[in-house]
Design a protein around this motif. Structure first.
Motif, PDB file in Angstrom:
ATOM      1  N   LEU A  17      -8.862   5.747  -6.863  1.00 18.20           N
ATOM      2  CA  LEU A  17      -8.753   4.417  -7.452  1.00 18.20           C
ATOM      3  C   LEU A  17      -9.729   3.431  -6.809  1.00 18.20           C
ATOM      4  O   LEU A  17     -10.433   2.702  -7.504  1.00 18.20           O
ATOM      5  N   VAL A  18      -9.761   3.414  -5.477  1.00 17.47           N
ATOM      6  CA  VAL A  18     -10.655   2.483  -4.778  1.00 17.47           C
ATOM      7  C   VAL A  18     -12.097   2.777  -5.148  1.00 17.47           C
ATOM      8  O   VAL A  18     -12.879   1.870  -5.419  1.00 17.47           O
ATOM      9  N   ARG A  19     -12.435   4.036  -5.191  1.00 15.85           N
ATOM     10  CA  ARG A  19     -13.802   4.422  -5.554  1.00 15.85           C
ATOM     11  C   ARG A  19     -14.144   3.997  -6.978  1.00 15.85           C
ATOM     12  O   ARG A  19     -15.275   3.635  -7.287  1.00 15.85           O
ATOM     13  N   ASP A  20     -13.128   3.987  -7.858  1.00 15.18           N
ATOM     14  CA  ASP A  20     -13.335   3.592  -9.246  1.00 15.18           C
ATOM     15  C   ASP A  20     -13.227   2.084  -9.451  1.00 15.18           C
ATOM     16  O   ASP A  20     -13.249   1.616 -10.593  1.00 15.18           O
ATOM     17  N   GLY A  21     -13.064   1.327  -8.365  1.00 16.09           N
ATOM     18  CA  GLY A  21     -13.073  -0.130  -8.472  1.00 16.09           C
ATOM     19  C   GLY A  21     -11.721  -0.803  -8.474  1.00 16.09           C
ATOM     20  O   GLY A  21     -11.641  -2.021  -8.619  1.00 16.09           O
ATOM     21  N   VAL A  22     -10.645  -0.048  -8.324  1.00 20.02           N
ATOM     22  CA  VAL A  22      -9.306  -0.648  -8.242  1.00 20.02           C
ATOM     23  C   VAL A  22      -9.080  -0.989  -6.772  1.00 20.02           C
ATOM     24  O   VAL A  22      -8.960  -0.100  -5.938  1.00 20.02           O
ATOM     25  N   ARG A  23      -9.051  -2.269  -6.451  1.00 12.86           N
ATOM     26  CA  ARG A  23      -9.056  -2.693  -5.055  1.00 12.86           C
ATOM     27  C   ARG A  23      -7.759  -3.345  -4.583  1.00 12.86           C
ATOM     28  O   ARG A  23      -7.528  -3.462  -3.400  1.00 12.86           O
ATOM     29  N   ARG A  24      -6.923  -3.784  -5.515  1.00 13.11           N
ATOM     30  CA  ARG A  24      -5.703  -4.506  -5.136  1.00 13.11           C
ATOM     31  C   ARG A  24      -4.498  -3.573  -5.193  1.00 13.11           C
ATOM     32  O   ARG A  24      -4.362  -2.766  -6.113  1.00 13.11           O
ATOM     33  N   PRO A  25      -3.606  -3.690  -4.200  1.00 10.20           N
ATOM     34  CA  PRO A  25      -2.449  -2.781  -4.144  1.00 10.20           C
ATOM     35  C   PRO A  25      -1.591  -2.785  -5.403  1.00 10.20           C
ATOM     36  O   PRO A  25      -1.150  -1.715  -5.846  1.00 10.20           O
ATOM     37  N   GLY A  26      -1.348  -3.936  -5.988  1.00 13.45           N
ATOM     38  CA  GLY A  26      -0.533  -3.981  -7.195  1.00 13.45           C
ATOM     39  C   GLY A  26      -1.162  -3.192  -8.334  1.00 13.45           C
ATOM     40  O   GLY A  26      -0.473  -2.474  -9.064  1.00 13.45           O
ATOM     41  N   ALA A  27      -2.466  -3.313  -8.478  1.00 14.60           N
ATOM     42  CA  ALA A  27      -3.178  -2.560  -9.518  1.00 14.60           C
ATOM     43  C   ALA A  27      -3.136  -1.067  -9.222  1.00 14.60           C
ATOM     44  O   ALA A  27      -3.021  -0.250 -10.146  1.00 14.60           O
ATOM     45  N   MET A  28      -3.236  -0.703  -7.944  1.00 17.16           N
ATOM     46  CA  MET A  28      -3.157   0.713  -7.578  1.00 17.16           C
ATOM     47  C   MET A  28      -1.812   1.278  -8.001  1.00 17.16           C
ATOM     48  O   MET A  28      -1.734   2.352  -8.604  1.00 17.16           O
ATOM     49  N   GLN A  29      -0.762   0.546  -7.686  1.00 20.26           N
ATOM     50  CA  GLN A  29       0.581   1.021  -7.987  1.00 20.26           C
ATOM     51  C   GLN A  29       0.792   1.144  -9.499  1.00 20.26           C
ATOM     52  O   GLN A  29       1.409   2.102  -9.963  1.00 20.26           O
ATOM     53  N   ARG A  30       0.257   0.224 -10.272  1.00 16.43           N
ATOM     54  CA  ARG A  30       0.389   0.294 -11.734  1.00 16.43           C
ATOM     55  C   ARG A  30      -0.392   1.464 -12.320  1.00 16.43           C
ATOM     56  O   ARG A  30      -0.058   1.963 -13.385  1.00 16.43           O
ATOM     57  N   ASN A  31      -1.426   1.928 -11.628  1.00 16.00           N
ATOM     58  CA  ASN A  31      -2.276   3.006 -12.132  1.00 16.00           C
ATOM     59  C   ASN A  31      -1.794   4.405 -11.778  1.00 16.00           C
ATOM     60  O   ASN A  31      -2.331   5.380 -12.301  1.00 16.00           O
ATOM     61  N   VAL A  32      -0.836   4.517 -10.866  1.00 17.60           N
ATOM     62  CA  VAL A  32      -0.375   5.841 -10.431  1.00 17.60           C
ATOM     63  C   VAL A  32       1.142   5.929 -10.627  1.00 17.60           C
ATOM     64  O   VAL A  32       1.910   5.317  -9.884  1.00 17.60           O
ATOM     65  N   GLU A  33       1.534   6.668 -11.627  1.00 23.86           N
ATOM     66  CA  GLU A  33       2.949   6.829 -11.917  1.00 23.86           C
ATOM     67  C   GLU A  33       3.670   7.485 -10.738  1.00 23.86           C
ATOM     68  O   GLU A  33       3.206   8.485 -10.187  1.00 23.86           O
TER      69      GLU A  33
END
Length: 100
Positions: A17-33
């Motif tokens: 996720l970080v490598r793909d540009g997702v940098r904020r924890p809330g966004a990370m959590q929403r992207n990984v079920e």
């Protein structure tokens, strides 16, 4: 360190996720079920401790935190990419019997 990261699906997901540009924890959590806040925070702390990620805290209300790969993290990610390509080639290639 490598075993701890490679052997953990959550760490690999966070790195991707970080490598793909997702940098904020809330966004990370929403992207990984299935990724809980507790597990995400544990993985982020571990990746920080290993020097794979760096954290930037913005002095705002509400707090704003972003993560990004360090130079070491970018190198480490490229190694993981190679491992993933190797695994894909093994999964899609012809199977041969050992010793035969």
């Amino acid at each position: 360190m490598v075993e701890d990261i490679v052997g953990c699906k959550w760490s690999l997901s966070v790195l991707r996720l970080v490598r793909d540009g997702v940098r904020r924890p809330g966004a990370m959590q929403r992207n990984v079920e299935g990724l809980s806040t507790k597990v995400l925070n544990e993985r982020l702390r571990k990746l920080l401790r290993f020097g794979i990620l760096e954290k930037e805290v913005f002095p705002e209300v509400p707090p704003h935190v972003e993560y990004r790969l360090t130079e070491f993290g970018r190198q480490f990610s490229s190694i993981l990419d190679g491992i993933e390509r190797l695994q894909q080639s093994l999964d899609s290639g012809p199977r041969s019997k050992a010793g035969g």
